[in-house]
Motif scaffolding. Structure first.
Motif, short mmCIF file in Angstrom:
data_model
loop_
_atom_site.label_atom_id
_atom_site.label_comp_id
_atom_site.label_asym_id
_atom_site.label_seq_id
_atom_site.Cartn_x
_atom_site.Cartn_y
_atom_site.Cartn_z
N ARG A 138 -1.22 -1.42 -6.39
CA ARG A 138 0.22 -1.10 -6.49
C ARG A 138 0.92 -1.39 -5.17
O ARG A 138 2.02 -1.97 -5.16
CB ARG A 138 0.40 0.36 -6.88
CG ARG A 138 1.87 0.82 -6.93
CD ARG A 138 1.97 2.22 -7.49
NE ARG A 138 3.34 2.70 -7.49
CZ ARG A 138 3.89 3.43 -6.54
NH1 ARG A 138 3.16 3.79 -5.48
NH2 ARG A 138 5.15 3.84 -6.61
N ALA A 139 0.31 -1.01 -4.06
CA ALA A 139 0.92 -1.24 -2.75
C ALA A 139 1.04 -2.74 -2.46
O ALA A 139 2.06 -3.20 -1.94
CB ALA A 139 0.10 -0.55 -1.66
N GLU A 141 1.31 -5.10 -4.64
CA GLU A 141 2.37 -5.62 -5.50
C GLU A 141 3.75 -5.26 -4.94
O GLU A 141 4.67 -6.10 -4.95
CB GLU A 141 2.22 -5.06 -6.91
CG GLU A 141 3.28 -5.55 -7.88
CD GLU A 141 3.10 -4.99 -9.27
OE1 GLU A 141 3.89 -5.37 -10.16
OE2 GLU A 141 2.19 -4.16 -9.49
N MET A 142 3.91 -4.05 -4.45
CA MET A 142 5.20 -3.58 -3.96
C MET A 142 5.70 -4.39 -2.77
O MET A 142 6.91 -4.59 -2.60
CB MET A 142 5.14 -2.10 -3.60
CG MET A 142 4.98 -1.18 -4.79
SD MET A 142 4.91 0.56 -4.33
CE MET A 142 6.65 0.88 -4.00
N ALA A 167 1.57 -2.51 3.46
CA ALA A 167 0.87 -2.17 2.22
C ALA A 167 -0.22 -1.13 2.46
O ALA A 167 -0.40 -0.19 1.67
CB ALA A 167 0.26 -3.42 1.59
N ILE A 170 1.58 2.19 2.75
CA ILE A 170 2.16 2.63 1.48
C ILE A 170 1.08 3.14 0.53
O ILE A 170 1.28 4.10 -0.21
CB ILE A 170 2.93 1.47 0.83
CG1 ILE A 170 4.22 1.20 1.61
CG2 ILE A 170 3.26 1.78 -0.63
CD1 ILE A 170 4.94 -0.03 1.14
N LEU A 197 13.17 -5.80 1.44
CA LEU A 197 12.00 -5.06 0.98
C LEU A 197 12.03 -3.62 1.47
O LEU A 197 11.76 -2.68 0.70
CB LEU A 197 10.73 -5.75 1.48
CG LEU A 197 9.41 -5.01 1.22
CD1 LEU A 197 9.16 -4.84 -0.27
CD2 LEU A 197 8.25 -5.74 1.89
N GLU A 200 14.40 -1.48 -0.49
CA GLU A 200 13.85 -1.14 -1.80
C GLU A 200 12.80 -0.05 -1.69
O GLU A 200 12.79 0.92 -2.47
CB GLU A 200 13.25 -2.38 -2.44
CG GLU A 200 14.26 -3.45 -2.82
CD GLU A 200 13.59 -4.71 -3.32
OE1 GLU A 200 12.33 -4.72 -3.41
OE2 GLU A 200 14.30 -5.69 -3.60
N LEU A 201 11.89 -0.19 -0.71
CA LEU A 201 10.81 0.80 -0.56
C LEU A 201 11.36 2.16 -0.15
O LEU A 201 10.88 3.20 -0.62
CB LEU A 201 9.80 0.30 0.48
CG LEU A 201 8.99 -0.93 0.10
CD1 LEU A 201 8.10 -1.35 1.27
CD2 LEU A 201 8.14 -0.66 -1.13
N GLU A 204 12.82 3.70 -3.32
CA GLU A 204 11.83 4.01 -4.36
C GLU A 204 10.87 5.11 -3.95
O GLU A 204 10.49 5.97 -4.75
CB GLU A 204 11.06 2.75 -4.72
CG GLU A 204 10.05 2.95 -5.85
CD GLU A 204 9.44 1.65 -6.33
OE1 GLU A 204 8.47 1.71 -7.11
OE2 GLU A 204 9.93 0.57 -5.94
N LEU A 205 10.47 5.12 -2.67
CA LEU A 205 9.44 6.05 -2.21
C LEU A 205 10.02 7.23 -1.42
O LEU A 205 9.26 8.10 -0.99
CB LEU A 205 8.43 5.31 -1.33
CG LEU A 205 7.72 4.12 -1.97
CD1 LEU A 205 6.82 3.43 -0.95
CD2 LEU A 205 6.92 4.56 -3.18
#
Length: 273
Positions: A138-139, A141-142, A167, A170, A197, A200-201, A204-205
């Motif tokens: 998942r990391a 991909e993110m 990554a 994350i 990026l 976005e992170l 989202e996080l």
């Protein structure tokens, strides 16, 4: 590690650095420094080379012991804690140099980070469990590295190595992320990619981020608040726009020409917001 109030009446303070100093002999690399970082905030730290920025990160993350002061992580004093203990409490970092195991793949590096970075592993197994693999994938991909996951780190370009460290952090579900010059060595196009990026992170996080950066485009685009260091001390703390009129910052760090360029960046960000 002793529990204390991070800041009287303020439960939103995630990281509180209080009167922290780091001495090497009689030289103070960090001198009586204090600042707070709030939940979900991005604090940018700038300053000339040798200002003590990376030493500060080393002290916060436990790689180098502080000589004086307190560092409260969610109200708990982590002075004296090992780096792995601080990591397991949710404070992760990336490094100025592109750290990684060069003979291993990007995926293997993230798997190792996730396996050891989330919890204390007393007796490592012979393989990675399903949850570690899920988190690592998942990391990867993110941050946009899925198609390069089998690339060996030693053969990876600078951008991929930067994203690899991100990554790896994350994958450990960080609450606070320290980033040391994440834009260093990147092209202008790559810098824009990483800015997008990180936005976005962050959303989202719900990341709280403290970053060190010399690239003003990156610094201004992401920072809610900035702090400038010089000779281990804080010479400015406030909004990025305040850098334009602070005479001390201009004299010791920006210079007149850079100050004019920064003005255009600040105005562009204000228009974008």
């Amino acid at each position: 590690m002793q529990s204390e109030k991070a800041q009287e009446g303020d439960s939103m303070t995630q990281l509180s650095v209080q009167n922290v100093s780091k001495y090497y002999g009689s030289m103070a690399a960090v001198s009586n420094l204090s600042f707070d970082v709030q939940d979900g905030e991005v604090l940018g730290i700038g300053g000339p080379n040798g200002a003590g920025k990376t030493t500060l990160f080393d002290v916060i993350s436990g790689l180098t012991p502080a000589s004086e002061g307190k560092i409260l992580l969610d109200g708990v004093n982590v002075i004296g804690a090992r780096p792995d203990q601080i990591c397991h409490r949710g404070l992760l970092r990336t490094f100025q140099l592109n750290a990684g195991f060069d003979t291993m793949t990007l995926r293997e590096n993230v798997l190792i980070s996730c396996y050891f970075g989330r919890q204390n592993v007393v007796a490592p197994g012979l393989g990675f469990d399903r949850e570690t693999r899920r988190r690592a994938d998942r990391a990867i991909e993110m941050v946009g590295l899925s198609q390069f996951a089998d690339q060996r780190v030693g053969e990876a370009p600078v951008l991929h190595r930067k994203l690899l460290m991100l990554a790896g952090a994350i994958a450990c579900d960080p609450r606070i992320l320290l980033m040391d010059e994440p834009a260093g060595g990147l092209s202008p196009q790559e810098i824009e990619q990483v800015i997008g990026l990180m936005r976005e992170l962050r959303a989202e996080l719900n990341l709280t981020i403290v970053l060190i950066e010399h690239v003003m485009r990156f610094f201004v685009a992401l920072s809610d608040r900035v702090m400038i260091m010089h000779h281990g001390e804080k010479i400015y703390e406030g909004a990025p726009s305040g850098l334009l009129t602070d005479r001390t910052v201009i004299d010791v760090y920006l210079g007149e020409g850079a100050s004019e360029r920064l003005k255009h960046l600040v105005e562009a960000e204000a228009a974008h917001a």
